[in-house]
Design a protein around this motif. Structure first.
Motif, PDB file in Angstrom:
ATOM      1  N   LYS A   1      -0.660   6.965  25.173  1.00 53.06           N
ATOM      2  CA  LYS A   1      -0.614   5.515  25.394  1.00 53.06           C
ATOM      3  C   LYS A   1      -1.796   4.833  24.732  1.00 53.06           C
ATOM      4  O   LYS A   1      -2.884   5.411  24.644  1.00 53.06           O
ATOM      5  CB  LYS A   1      -0.668   5.207  26.902  1.00 53.06           C
ATOM      6  CG  LYS A   1       0.342   5.947  27.749  1.00 53.06           C
ATOM      7  CD  LYS A   1       1.765   5.638  27.371  1.00 53.06           C
ATOM      8  CE  LYS A   1       2.753   6.414  28.233  1.00 53.06           C
ATOM      9  NZ  LYS A   1       4.121   6.324  27.726  1.00 53.06           N
ATOM     10  N   GLU A   2      -1.606   3.571  24.349  1.00 56.34           N
ATOM     11  CA  GLU A   2      -2.743   2.787  23.871  1.00 56.34           C
ATOM     12  C   GLU A   2      -3.220   1.868  24.980  1.00 56.34           C
ATOM     13  O   GLU A   2      -2.557   0.895  25.323  1.00 56.34           O
ATOM     14  CB  GLU A   2      -2.381   1.968  22.627  1.00 56.34           C
ATOM     15  CG  GLU A   2      -3.591   1.151  22.164  1.00 56.34           C
ATOM     16  CD  GLU A   2      -3.466   0.588  20.758  1.00 56.34           C
ATOM     17  OE1 GLU A   2      -2.880   1.260  19.908  1.00 56.34           O
ATOM     18  OE2 GLU A   2      -3.973  -0.521  20.533  1.00 56.34           O
TER      19      GLU A   2
ATOM     20  N   MET B   1       0.853  -1.195   0.000  1.00 52.96           N
ATOM     21  CA  MET B   1       0.000   0.000   0.000  1.00 52.96           C
ATOM     22  C   MET B   1       0.896   1.255   0.000  1.00 52.96           C
ATOM     23  O   MET B   1       1.887   1.303   0.725  1.00 52.96           O
ATOM     24  CB  MET B   1      -0.882   0.004   1.250  1.00 52.96           C
ATOM     25  CG  MET B   1      -2.328   0.366   0.945  1.00 52.96           C
ATOM     26  SD  MET B   1      -3.349   0.419   2.417  1.00 52.96           S
ATOM     27  CE  MET B   1      -3.455  -1.315   2.868  1.00 52.96           C
TER      28      MET B   1
ATOM     29  N   CYS C   1      -6.636   0.808  24.919  1.00 55.81           N
ATOM     30  CA  CYS C   1      -7.724  -0.028  24.405  1.00 55.81           C
ATOM     31  C   CYS C   1      -7.783  -0.059  22.890  1.00 55.81           C
ATOM     32  O   CYS C   1      -8.193  -1.050  22.319  1.00 55.81           O
ATOM     33  CB  CYS C   1      -9.065   0.445  24.976  1.00 55.81           C
ATOM     34  SG  CYS C   1      -9.572   2.081  24.416  1.00 55.81           S
TER      35      CYS C   1
ATOM     36  N   ARG D   1       3.450   7.442  18.059  1.00 54.99           N
ATOM     37  CA  ARG D   1       4.292   6.559  18.869  1.00 54.99           C
ATOM     38  C   ARG D   1       5.391   5.880  18.048  1.00 54.99           C
ATOM     39  O   ARG D   1       6.547   5.860  18.462  1.00 54.99           O
ATOM     40  CB  ARG D   1       3.422   5.467  19.531  1.00 54.99           C
ATOM     41  CG  ARG D   1       2.499   6.005  20.621  1.00 54.99           C
ATOM     42  CD  ARG D   1       1.675   4.863  21.231  1.00 54.99           C
ATOM     43  NE  ARG D   1       2.543   3.801  21.688  1.00 54.99           N
ATOM     44  CZ  ARG D   1       3.172   3.792  22.861  1.00 54.99           C
ATOM     45  NH1 ARG D   1       2.986   4.784  23.710  1.00 54.99           N
ATOM     46  NH2 ARG D   1       3.968   2.793  23.187  1.00 54.99           N
TER      47      ARG D   1
ATOM     48  N   THR E   1       5.950   8.892  22.483  1.00 56.03           N
ATOM     49  CA  THR E   1       5.289   7.770  23.151  1.00 56.03           C
ATOM     50  C   THR E   1       4.534   8.195  24.413  1.00 56.03           C
ATOM     51  O   THR E   1       4.093   7.349  25.184  1.00 56.03           O
ATOM     52  CB  THR E   1       6.315   6.673  23.521  1.00 56.03           C
ATOM     53  OG1 THR E   1       7.356   7.274  24.291  1.00 56.03           O
ATOM     54  CG2 THR E   1       6.911   6.036  22.286  1.00 56.03           C
TER      55      THR E   1
ATOM     56  N   GLN F   1       0.691   4.921   6.405  1.00 55.17           N
ATOM     57  CA  GLN F   1      -0.245   4.089   5.659  1.00 55.17           C
ATOM     58  C   GLN F   1      -1.646   4.688   5.806  1.00 55.17           C
ATOM     59  O   GLN F   1      -1.957   5.315   6.823  1.00 55.17           O
ATOM     60  CB  GLN F   1      -0.228   2.656   6.213  1.00 55.17           C
ATOM     61  CG  GLN F   1       1.105   1.934   6.012  1.00 55.17           C
ATOM     62  CD  GLN F   1       1.417   1.734   4.535  1.00 55.17           C
ATOM     63  OE1 GLN F   1       0.546   1.432   3.734  1.00 55.17           O
ATOM     64  NE2 GLN F   1       2.688   1.939   4.162  1.00 55.17           N
ATOM     65  N   PRO F   2      -2.496   4.468   4.804  1.00 56.02           N
ATOM     66  CA  PRO F   2      -3.844   5.061   4.875  1.00 56.02           C
ATOM     67  C   PRO F   2      -4.664   4.567   6.064  1.00 56.02           C
ATOM     68  O   PRO F   2      -5.562   5.273   6.533  1.00 56.02           O
ATOM     69  CB  PRO F   2      -4.497   4.607   3.563  1.00 56.02           C
ATOM     70  CG  PRO F   2      -3.395   4.185   2.670  1.00 56.02           C
ATOM     71  CD  PRO F   2      -2.239   3.776   3.538  1.00 56.02           C
ATOM     72  N   ASP F   3      -4.371   3.345   6.533  1.00 62.24           N
ATOM     73  CA  ASP F   3      -5.172   2.805   7.647  1.00 62.24           C
ATOM     74  C   ASP F   3      -4.457   2.947   8.998  1.00 62.24           C
ATOM     75  O   ASP F   3      -4.861   2.337   9.983  1.00 62.24           O
ATOM     76  CB  ASP F   3      -5.516   1.333   7.388  1.00 62.24           C
ATOM     77  CG  ASP F   3      -4.270   0.460   7.284  1.00 62.24           C
ATOM     78  OD1 ASP F   3      -3.154   1.025   7.272  1.00 62.24           O
ATOM     79  OD2 ASP F   3      -4.416  -0.771   7.236  1.00 62.24           O
TER      80      ASP F   3
END
Lengths: 158, 757
Positions: free
Chosen positions: A39-40, A1, A42, A30, A36, A20-22
């Motif tokens: 945070k992720e 892609m 969920c 991050r 960073t 990337q597009p997605d």
């Protein structure tokens, strides 16, 4: 892609990247830009640990595409302090011990900054509902609410 | 030097103050590095394929298509993690939980994993792995699993703890029993007996940071692991054993930890990451998604508990009995046993008996969750105690005071108590203004008590004094909620210097001797004991160096308030030497000055709390709000009172979530239906009131400063306190946690029907 070329402003600095597009804005921050602090927790917009401000609007960066940052003004936790001068919210979070593990803290600080920008004198209830999109599992929120109240008072006096 | 850990009263100058934590600025600026915030050169992305079935035989796994995908560098299955556990059943279970070997035992059980150049390729590769399952009947409910007709999860499980070994395998791995006296005789003496059954649903620790690690295995057998964990030394042992590495060649660094609450006490994905790295020959970062965290890590037990308590008219409990069934996931556990030990620990009982059953179910392997097993037992017992007090007509606080355990009481789980805080917390609650505040319509007040053992364990600490007189403190207990601040305070206290001159860090496994993990509320208790010991060893050297500088005998040098002081008439003109002055000369007087300590921190003082809670129930919707909450708990000595309050508040909030909202919901297909924070709803800021705290300090005789663990007890009383409050508000005894709106409405409806009949 094929990658998408993005030109944006993060914490006042001009930044360009290919993504990337997605790819989410959170992943770009991050993994591509080394920011960073968000945070992720969920990846579905339920915990608020990835909160950033895009054009004066509080968003979960896991629900924004990296490509959507084109031409925007983005504020992250890394831009909250001015040099060695902590933002009053950062200082009050420290003084009130409004963090234990600290993983939710960047998101809470960004959300609280957005709240006070829109409502400089929130009631306790307005703080509680204003921060209801951010999950904290350690503190029971008591000291977070008190820190935001105290910071609001300091910022009004400033 | 022999270390004397016994409590000796002293006037504190640093301990008990509330300075800013040493790791604070990093955490408010986003610089603190958690599990997923670390990267290595050439790093790959790891992902795990998980079973969609609750119970299935893995007949075949075909990884060939995934291996051929461009960008995939390694694919592994259980075959890449050979069994090196050498008959260690507990380790075998951990291995099987990391990667299913012959059967998938729950929805979410790992069956294969990939390492690829990026996340997208890794996700694609997972879809190309073909697993041939033979789906088996499953069971997820704890009571259902105990029936003879239930699907058998492990045919090698024969119930332990029975008088005779059973002839058939079952889903009950163990029966345990605690107590003393004769409950039959006790119940015969009772004027009133309450008997009731309770259920609690499974909850997750709910740490906001998913499990995350970066693993790097080198061809020479050395390896590095960066990981969020409550115990990096324990992770090193587990991983070294499971991977066949030498422990000293595997360096494990604990990242900042974004919450654990017991859920980060044993390995989940770390051996998988190491195996991927070994196969790919490159570092691998493996981060769980939230869905994976819910489906495959944590959670606590679901329980089913029967309680019977009898008392005389005067309010004296004559006998107490409980049968506790706890789900363990698909592996043997010890969770009901802990519940059986804690259930009646608050009370002075002549006749008490508790029986626990460990029950296998097709759910994730149960992990510790803050005072593991105690909240459910307390919910059942404290609900029954409230009901009994009401039936006899005695105020529930007075009833508990009358029966509370004291110093010298033989605990229901065996030992005899030293000085304890249950009575004082009850007296404080009795006199608390909260108990006298008026209530409005649809509101109710409840209170309940809780107990936790606390733990000490193996601890190793280094204290190094720099040439500028500042102090580096290296501890091996992971800081889960402010312990670097409390341990810096302790070092400052013992050395007699200012807090700002001490900096505590958590050292990696290659820099310090073995430490047990941060569990059992032991972080500050045990590491402060080792810090005091290390500081006393350093002071001995400081005195020697001062003696050398003065050219006098070390016996004539004392240590007072951060200074060496020459004692004796002949040394009257020598004055004092500060720690800083001695440190500055250390290069000339024998080299670096340090104190080291390794010890087993025995004597963790038991902990008690009593909570008060006001709630309001909306009778139309069954929705419940907590409108006021008060925690009273004994801390022994609060080293940093603000963080002690934080522990009290955080445990109460988790208990509130458990009591009112949180539960694992399984479909008939055995799949978890709510593996996300939207549908598994933990309390948010607008759900809660301020949580008031009152710290009591009844010194632990087995710690130099009187410290007890404070982290866990606060989650023990809330389930019962809230259930008692709701029961008082709606007039119906609530016996099923969580008391979600449908359950409250159903209870109200049943009550209306009972009256209309």
């Amino acid at each position: 892609m094929a990658g998408v070329a993005v030109s944006t402003t993060i914490n006042g600095d001009h930044v360009e990247y290919l993504c990337q597009p997605d790819e989410t804005l959170l992943d770009v921050l991050r993994d591509r830009l080394g920011l960073t602090g968000a945070k992720e927790g969920c990846g579905t917009g339920d915990c608020g640990a990835c909160s950033v401000i895009v054009d004066n609007r509080l968003v979960c960066s896991c629900l924004v595409l990296g490509a959507e940052a084109e031409g925007r003004q983005i504020e992250t936790i890394e831009g909250m302090a001015h040099g060695d001068q902590l933002h009053p919210l950062q200082q009050k979070f420290l003084e009130h011990a409004a963090l234990q593990c600290g993983i939710c803290t960047p998101g809470f600080l960004i959300a609280a900054k957005d709240l006070l920008a829109k409502n400089p004198s929130p009631t306790e209830e307005e703080i509680r509902f204003g921060l209801a999109g951010n999950l904290c599992r350690c503190t029971g929120y008591d000291k977070i609410v008190r820190a935001v109240q105290d910071a609001a008072n300091v910022m009004k006096g400033a | 030097m022999n270390f004397d850990p016994r409590y000796s009263g002293r006037n504190f100058s640093s301990v008990g103050t509330r300075p800013i934590r040493p790791d604070g600025v990093d955490k408010v600026t986003g610089r603190a590095r958690y599990g997923a915030d670390f990267n290595m050169a050439g790093q790959l992305v790891g992902r795990i394929l998980r079973s969609p079935h609750a119970h299935a035989i893995i007949k075949k796994i075909d990884t060939s298509k995934a291996e051929k995908l461009a960008g995939v560098k390694a694919v592994i299955t259980a075959a890449d993690l050979p069994d090196l556990t050498d008959g260690d059943a507990a380790m075998y279970d951990i291995l099987d939980n990391c990667m299913a070997r012959t059967k998938a035992l729950y929805d979410g059980h790992a069956v294969a994993a990939v390492a690829a150049i990026d996340a997208r390729t890794a996700r694609q590769a997972l879809k190309l792995i073909e697993v041939d399952y033979e789906v088996l009947p499953h069971v997820t409910d704890v009571d259902e699993a105990m029936k003879h007709t239930a699907p058998l999860i492990n045919d090698a499980i024969f119930t332990e703890g029975l008088e005779e070994k059973p002839v058939k395998p079952s889903n009950v791995s163990k029966r345990t029993q605690y107590g003393h006296g004769d409950v039959h005789q006790g119940f015969a003496q009772a004027d009133t007996i309450v008997q009731r059954s309770f259920k609690t649903e499974q909850t997750h620790q709910g740490y906001i940071e998913p499990h995350a690690c970066v693993a790097s295995v080198n061809p020479d057998g050395t390896a590095d692991l960066w990981v969020c964990t409550q115990g990096h030394f324990v992770y090193r042992q587990h991983c070294a054993q499971l991977l066949g590495l030498e422990a000293s060649k595997l360096r494990v660094t604990s990242s900042e930890i974004g919450g654990g609450f017991g859920g980060k006490t044993h390995v989940w994905a770390e051996p998988v990451a190491l195996a991927l790295s070994r196969k790919a020959g490159r570092p691998v970062k493996l981060v769980m998604t939230r869905d994976e965290v819910f489906r495959a890590s944590g959670p606590t037990s679901a329980t089913s508990i029967d309680v019977k308590i009898g008392a005389r008219k005067d309010g004296t409990i004559t006998a107490a009995e409980a049968t506790l069934r706890y789900s363990c996931g698909p592996y043997a556990g010890m969770w009901a046993e802990i519940g059986a030990m804690t259930a009646f620990a608050c009370y002075k009982l002549e006749n008490v008996k508790t029986v626990g059953y460990e029950v296998l179910v097709n759910r994730p392997k149960t992990a510790a969750y803050r005072a593991p097993s105690a909240p459910m037992a307390a919910f059942a017992v404290e609900s029954a105690v409230d009901e009994l007090a009401k039936e006899i007509g005695i105020d529930p606080v007075d009833f508990r005071i009358k029966n509370a355990a004291q110093e010298g009481t033989r605990a229901s789980y065996g030992p005899v108590y030293g000085p304890i805080g249950i009575g004082p917390t009850l007296e404080a609650v009795k006199n608390h203004p909260h108990m006298k505040a008026p209530l409005k319509a649809n509101q109710g007040r409840g209170m309940a008590c809780g107990f936790w053992f606390n733990f000490g364990g193996q601890t190793c600490t280094d204290l190094n004094i720099g040439m500028d007189g500042t102090v580096s403190l290296a501890v091996g207990t992971v800081d889960v909620g402010g312990s670097r601040a409390s341990l810096s305070l302790v070092a400052a206290e013992e050395l007699g210097i200012d807090y700002s001159h001490v900096k505590a860090i958590v050292a990696d496994t290659s820099s310090l001797g073995y430490n047990d993990m941060t569990d059992g509320s032991r972080g500050t208790f045990s590491s402060s004991m080792a810090t005091i010991s290390a500081a006393r060893n350093a002071i001995k050297i400081l005195r020697e160096r001062a003696a050398q500088m003065w050219d006098i005998s070390v016996d004539d040098v004392a240590w007072e308030k951060g200074h060496a002081v020459a004692k004796g008439e002949t040394h009257g003109n020598l004055g004092k030497l500060s720690l800083k002055e001695i440190a500055a000369q250390s290069g000339k007087t024998g080299g670096p000055i340090a104190g080291h300590s390794e010890l087993v921190a025995d004597g963790a003082g038991v902990s008690f709390a009593t909570h008060i809670c006001d709630i309001e129930v909306d009778p139309e919707t069954g929705s419940t709000r907590v409108i006021r909450y008060t925690v009273v708990q004994d801390a022994g000595k609060a080293v940093h009172p603000t963080y002690v309050e934080g522990q009290y508040q955080g445990g109460a909030a988790q208990g509130i979530g458990w009591a009112l909202n949180e539960e694992y919901i399984y479909g008939k297909d055995g799949r978890l239906q709510n593996p996300g924070f939207l549908d598994y709803r933990i309390p948010v800021c607008s759900d809660l009131p301020m949580i008031d705290t009152q710290i009591l300090e009844i010194p632990n005789p087995n710690h130099p400063y009187g410290v007890r663990g404070v982290g866990e007890t606060s989650i023990v009383p809330p389930l019962a306190a809230i259930a008692n409050a709701v029961s008082n508000a709606v007039g119906v005894r609530m016996s099923h946690i969580p008391m979600s709106p449908p359950r409250i409405l159903a209870a109200l409806e049943a009550e209306r029907e009972r009256f209309s009949r």
